[in-house]
Scaffold this motif. Sequence first.
Motif, short mmCIF file in Angstrom:
data_model
loop_
_atom_site.label_atom_id
_atom_site.label_comp_id
_atom_site.label_asym_id
_atom_site.label_seq_id
_atom_site.Cartn_x
_atom_site.Cartn_y
_atom_site.Cartn_z
N TYR A 258 0.85 -1.19 0.00
CA TYR A 258 0.00 0.00 0.00
C TYR A 258 0.89 1.23 0.00
CZ TYR A 258 -3.46 3.42 1.68
OH TYR A 258 -4.28 4.52 1.81
N CYS A 259 0.74 2.08 -1.00
CA CYS A 259 1.60 3.25 -1.17
C CYS A 259 0.76 4.52 -1.35
CB CYS A 259 2.52 3.07 -2.37
SG CYS A 259 3.62 4.47 -2.67
N THR A 260 0.94 5.45 -0.42
CA THR A 260 0.26 6.75 -0.53
C THR A 260 1.27 7.86 -0.86
OG1 THR A 260 0.54 7.28 1.81
CG2 THR A 260 -1.41 6.02 1.20
N LEU A 261 2.53 7.49 -1.05
CA LEU A 261 3.57 8.47 -1.34
C LEU A 261 3.43 8.96 -2.78
CD1 LEU A 261 6.60 6.51 0.19
CD2 LEU A 261 5.08 8.13 1.33
N ALA A 284 -0.98 -1.31 -4.41
CA ALA A 284 -2.21 -0.60 -4.07
C ALA A 284 -1.86 0.87 -3.85
CB ALA A 284 -2.84 -1.19 -2.81
N ILE A 285 -2.41 1.74 -4.66
CA ILE A 285 -2.04 3.15 -4.57
C ILE A 285 -3.25 4.01 -4.20
CG2 ILE A 285 -0.10 2.96 -6.15
CD1 ILE A 285 -1.87 4.15 -8.36
N ARG A 286 -2.95 5.12 -3.55
CA ARG A 286 -3.97 6.11 -3.21
C ARG A 286 -3.53 7.44 -3.80
NH1 ARG A 286 -8.11 6.80 0.44
NH2 ARG A 286 -8.55 8.99 0.92
N ARG A 287 -4.47 8.23 -4.24
CA ARG A 287 -4.15 9.49 -4.91
C ARG A 287 -3.32 10.40 -4.01
NH1 ARG A 287 -6.89 12.48 -9.23
NH2 ARG A 287 -8.31 10.72 -9.35
N LYS A 288 -3.76 10.59 -2.78
CA LYS A 288 -3.03 11.40 -1.81
C LYS A 288 -3.19 10.78 -0.43
CE LYS A 288 -3.41 15.83 -4.25
NZ LYS A 288 -3.92 17.23 -4.20
N TYR A 289 -2.19 11.00 0.40
CA TYR A 289 -2.21 10.44 1.74
C TYR A 289 -3.37 11.00 2.57
CZ TYR A 289 -1.07 9.80 6.63
OH TYR A 289 -1.14 9.48 7.96
N SER A 290 -3.98 10.14 3.37
CA SER A 290 -5.04 10.53 4.30
C SER A 290 -4.90 9.72 5.58
CB SER A 290 -6.43 10.28 3.68
OG SER A 290 -7.44 10.35 4.67
N THR A 291 -4.74 10.42 6.70
CA THR A 291 -4.61 9.72 7.98
C THR A 291 -5.90 8.96 8.30
OG1 THR A 291 -3.07 11.39 8.82
CG2 THR A 291 -4.18 10.01 10.45
N SER A 292 -7.04 9.63 8.11
CA SER A 292 -8.32 9.03 8.50
C SER A 292 -8.67 7.80 7.66
CB SER A 292 -9.44 10.07 8.39
OG SER A 292 -9.56 10.54 7.06
N CYS A 293 -8.15 7.75 6.43
CA CYS A 293 -8.47 6.62 5.55
C CYS A 293 -7.38 5.56 5.49
CB CYS A 293 -8.73 7.13 4.12
SG CYS A 293 -10.17 8.19 3.96
N PHE A 294 -6.26 5.81 6.16
CA PHE A 294 -5.09 4.95 5.99
C PHE A 294 -5.40 3.49 6.36
CE2 PHE A 294 -1.03 2.99 6.94
CZ PHE A 294 -0.22 3.47 5.93
N TRP A 295 -5.83 3.27 7.59
CA TRP A 295 -6.04 1.88 8.02
C TRP A 295 -7.29 1.28 7.38
CZ3 TRP A 295 -1.83 -0.14 9.47
CH2 TRP A 295 -0.89 0.60 10.21
N VAL A 309 7.24 7.65 4.58
CA VAL A 309 8.26 8.65 4.91
C VAL A 309 7.96 9.06 6.35
CG1 VAL A 309 8.67 9.51 2.58
CG2 VAL A 309 6.84 10.52 3.95
N GLY A 310 8.91 9.78 6.95
CA GLY A 310 8.78 10.09 8.37
C GLY A 310 7.51 10.81 8.76
N GLU A 311 7.07 11.77 7.92
CA GLU A 311 5.86 12.52 8.24
C GLU A 311 4.65 11.61 8.34
OE1 GLU A 311 5.10 16.06 8.72
OE2 GLU A 311 7.16 15.79 9.32
N LEU A 312 4.54 10.67 7.43
CA LEU A 312 3.41 9.73 7.44
C LEU A 312 3.35 8.99 8.77
CD1 LEU A 312 2.47 7.34 4.54
CD2 LEU A 312 2.70 6.45 6.84
N CYS A 313 4.50 8.54 9.24
CA CYS A 313 4.54 7.79 10.51
C CYS A 313 4.10 8.66 11.67
CB CYS A 313 5.94 7.25 10.76
SG CYS A 313 6.51 6.13 9.47
N LYS A 478 7.52 18.06 5.22
CA LYS A 478 6.35 17.35 4.68
C LYS A 478 6.76 16.30 3.65
CE LYS A 478 3.34 19.94 6.91
NZ LYS A 478 2.56 19.41 8.04
N GLY A 479 7.94 15.70 3.85
CA GLY A 479 8.41 14.68 2.94
C GLY A 479 8.90 15.21 1.61
N GLU A 480 9.07 16.53 1.48
CA GLU A 480 9.50 17.15 0.22
C GLU A 480 10.78 17.94 0.45
OE1 GLU A 480 7.97 16.74 -2.61
OE2 GLU A 480 5.89 16.23 -2.19
N ASN A 481 11.62 18.00 -0.57
CA ASN A 481 12.80 18.86 -0.51
C ASN A 481 12.41 20.28 -0.90
OD1 ASN A 481 14.62 16.88 0.25
ND2 ASN A 481 15.02 16.26 -1.86
#
Length: 613
Positions: A258-261, A284-295, A309-313, A478-481
């Motif tokens: 499962y990848c939301t990156l 399995a991909i998601r368009r954009k990361y969502s905490t509420s939808c992750f699990w 990435v660290g922010e997601l954790c 936010k996981g970006e340079n």
Amino acid sequence: MNQMTKSDLIGLTDVAAKIPQFMTKVPHLITGLKQAYLRTPNTPAGLGLAFEKAVHRNPHGCALVFEDQQYSYLQLNAWANQIAHYYLSIGARKGDVIAVMLENRPELIASVIGLAKIGVTVALVNTAQVAKVLAHSINLVKPIAVIVGEECRQAVADIRQELELTENRLYWFADQNTRTDAGTAPEGFQNLAQCIASFPSFNPATTQSVQGKDGLFYIYTSGTTGLPKAVIFTNSRWTLAYGTYGHVLGLNQDDVMYCTLPLYHATGIVVCWCGVIAGSATFAIRRKYSTSCFWQDVHKFNASAIGYVGELCRYLMDAPASDLERGHRVTKMIGNGMRPNIWSKFKTRFGVQEILELYASSEGNVGFSNVFNFDNTVGFSPTPYAVIQFDKEKNEPVRDAKGKCMKVKKGEVGLLIGKITRRSPFDGYTDPEKNKAVMMQNVFKQGDAYFNTGDLVRDIGFRHAQFVDRLGDTFRWKGENVSTTEVENIVSDYEKIAEAVVYGVEIPHTNGRAGMAAITLNEGCQLDEQDLRQMLVEFKKAMPAYAVPVFLRIQKQMQTTGTFKYQKNTLKTQGFDLKQCDEKILVLLPNQSAYCELTQEIYDNIQQYQYRF
């Protein structure tokens, strides 16, 4: 990873204790290493070839899931082949570049595979880019075509006149399942779903002609000139990642990653996906990361591994406990930036057994991966590297009386450099001058050459390291340079601001560094309530949300060195600490539409993690 305990140091007994667990990975790892290290620049290699092999191994298995869409390896391969045959028909050839700007969805995956099979280099454009930064990114790589999703169409349309692109080479995908409904393309764009409909779905012969030395991706990194740099990612380099990260992960046909990156970054498109391809597993991909939808998604897709990435954790750890966060199949994670202070807590709370933390950069030639499953480390590196003493005040390596660099001792922090060899080449940037700037010559002996990563790491023993900090004119948020120069140029464009110096500052309990700008105002100017809103509006129009400064420090005069360089180290050290700054500081609090003054109360609440930046 700034904090270290003695338990983080790795000794012989620590490695010995990990051997039984490691041995289970050995057969899979040997298979991958053969593919990674027996390659040459002139042998057939890369994503297209590896994907066709995965199709052969698991033709009817599920290759890709997104929302309610599902594609078997055969179906996804057929779709990609139609894209390949179409672009061959219009004259696309190995060595050409096509820019792709789509959010995470199947059309992006199919396009990447199809173009990889004909040897076209895919420029993975950051979907948050707008205005002159976007025009620069596209023109920089001289594409013969651009593929854009409806979700990004307006940004491309706004800069159409600035693009150095021939007519009828803007291709469009509707923002829907284009395999069932192609939609109607807007004026000025060709509907790619319709263009490919009549083309054959068999494998193109060109896949076998793509060699390791040929370009696969252009991945963009922040540039010190204020605009993004395009880093070439060859098929050979992809094969190295596939043979190492991909096979260490040990996925099989029953696994789901499962990848939301964002898939315009190497962690998602290379690291996570190559593990899937290596095991003929499901992506399995998601368009954009969502905490509420992750699990929810983890259960929906029956995921057994996740990319991070660290922010997601941190977002997941901050979220309220949920029944869905346990009782799932996830036992493995792969990514980077896991903070030491939550590492063991994360594993315990969510039932994760293995965190395959890694270190790599889009342009670099050195990589680490946590193959032995130690805590608090980017892992082990089989590639030749050194950690050398570095003077942060002078911003240069420490050298001995003979002018040679010196390695740090175990437990110490230094600059990570990667030795440039035939097996560990430096592929570099599109600009040769930029390549010179990051290459170090005669480091330990006459004639050697190393790539300067610009990163400080701690040597913790047995070829393991901890990431400490990033040097230079970029920082990560936010996981970006984030390019400091790019943000400085935009902030300075505001009519009341004379000049700006941008740098990253640490906020407690967050990953990376938040943007802070020290600004001076034009003579006679003051910032009023309207400015505090209008500045934010203009900043957001000109740069991605993650690059917008969180803090503004209003200075009467910029402090410079004797050579007229801004004293960034002093500014970084003081950060937004009101006790160290006698100047007014503004802060953009989460979910607010304007900057406000940083008061002692707000500062204390930030320290106590009352705000979720």
